[in-house]
Enzyme design. Structure first.
Site, mmCIF file in Angstrom:
data_model
loop_
_atom_site.group_PDB
_atom_site.id
_atom_site.type_symbol
_atom_site.label_atom_id
_atom_site.label_comp_id
_atom_site.label_asym_id
_atom_site.label_seq_id
_atom_site.Cartn_x
_atom_site.Cartn_y
_atom_site.Cartn_z
ATOM 1 N N ASP A 67 61.513 57.930 31.789
ATOM 2 C CA ASP A 67 62.180 57.150 32.829
ATOM 3 C C ASP A 67 61.485 57.245 34.178
ATOM 4 O OD1 ASP A 67 62.890 59.841 33.353
ATOM 5 O OD2 ASP A 67 64.837 59.594 32.391
ATOM 6 N N ASN A 136 76.382 65.289 32.226
ATOM 7 C CA ASN A 136 77.340 64.404 31.553
ATOM 8 C C ASN A 136 76.876 64.012 30.151
ATOM 9 O OD1 ASN A 136 75.278 62.622 32.117
ATOM 10 N ND2 ASN A 136 76.496 61.238 33.384
ATOM 11 N N HIS A 138 73.827 62.859 29.343
ATOM 12 C CA HIS A 138 72.848 61.777 29.233
ATOM 13 C C HIS A 138 71.502 62.301 28.729
ATOM 14 C CE1 HIS A 138 71.658 62.495 33.691
ATOM 15 N NE2 HIS A 138 70.596 62.818 32.975
ATOM 16 N N GLU A 143 73.285 56.772 30.563
ATOM 17 C CA GLU A 143 74.552 57.340 30.976
ATOM 18 C C GLU A 143 75.620 57.111 29.915
ATOM 19 O OE1 GLU A 143 74.414 59.264 33.353
ATOM 20 O OE2 GLU A 143 73.522 58.470 35.177
#
Length: 237
Positions: A67, A136, A138, A143
């Protein structure tokens, strides 16, 4: 899914490095998928040492990063272009033309996403993908709620991700709100995956992943659908 508990972060980094070195020794022209963030820094440090010891070469390796932030200059010290060069690329013999990082600064992001997927395909697919995990759950910047069949795409970062990453920017308001990321299906297309988990902040994500429940609310749970995943972890119970 194979689980390897390590005694500390240094041990985690060494065990991940062992897998990496074995991959490159068996296939010197491997296509590797790379992650950023604090967790893989130790791995990259170990790989640089292995390179300087003559145990591994990157001259035929092709790399693809997971990313990059949208709208950030590659020369910005908070960019993942800069991160990878600082921690790995400038210390080894990888060829510049074999390095691929999503073009978050592109004026046509949708085309950049499609091009990235095509480049991975033309390289023969990723042989070994390195992942970290977000607080979280990811993976990449996928997400919670990201479809498991997603390919490289643009994502709106959640508040928890923004808060976890804004420390890398001089001012909190400089933290981008969007990123370009390989999708979950892009990641699952890799032949082999190693997931690195380190520290108490990842405890909840680790616990949820360990249950084996597969849900889009926990992007990392998609890894349970892959035939060759090794989780290397430390600092969680």
């Amino acid at each position: 899914m194979k689980w390897i508990e390590t005694k500390d972060y240094e041990d985690l980094s060494k065990k991940a490095c062992d897998i990496f070195v074995e991959q490159l020794q068996n296939k010197p022209n491997s296509v590797i998928g790379l992650a950023t963030g604090s967790t893989p820094i130790g791995l990259y440090k170990e790989l640089v040492q292995q390179y300087h010891s003559g145990n591994v070469s990157f001259k035929d390796v092709v790399s693809f990063n997971l990313d990059e932030y949208v709208g950030i200059d590659p020369n910005n010290e908070a960019s993942y272009h800069y991160f990878m060069n600082y921690h790995l690329f400038k210390h080894v013999d990888i060829q510049k033309e074999n390095i691929h990082i999503p073009e978050g600064h592109s004026s046509d992001l949708e085309t950049a996403c499609r091009t990235y997927e095509q480049q991975i395909k033309e390289a023969g697919g990723i042989d070994l993908q390195v992942l970290g995990i977000g607080v979280n759950g990811h993976i990449g910047f996928n997400e919670p709620g990201t479809p498991f069949d997603s390919l490289t795409h643009i994502v709106e970062l959640t508040q928890s991700t923004i808060e976890a990453n804004q420390k890398y920017f001089e001012k909190p308001e400089d933290m981008p709100r969007k990123a370009i990321t390989m999708g979950i299906q892009s990641i699952l297309n890799a032949k082999k995956i190693i997931l690195l988990i380190s520290g108490e902040t990842k405890q909840e994500a680790y616990d949820r992943l360990r249950t084996g429940v597969i849900t889009e609310d926990l992007p990392a749970s998609a890894l349970h659908q892959h035939p060759d995943v090794t989780v290397i972890y430390t600092g969680v119970k």
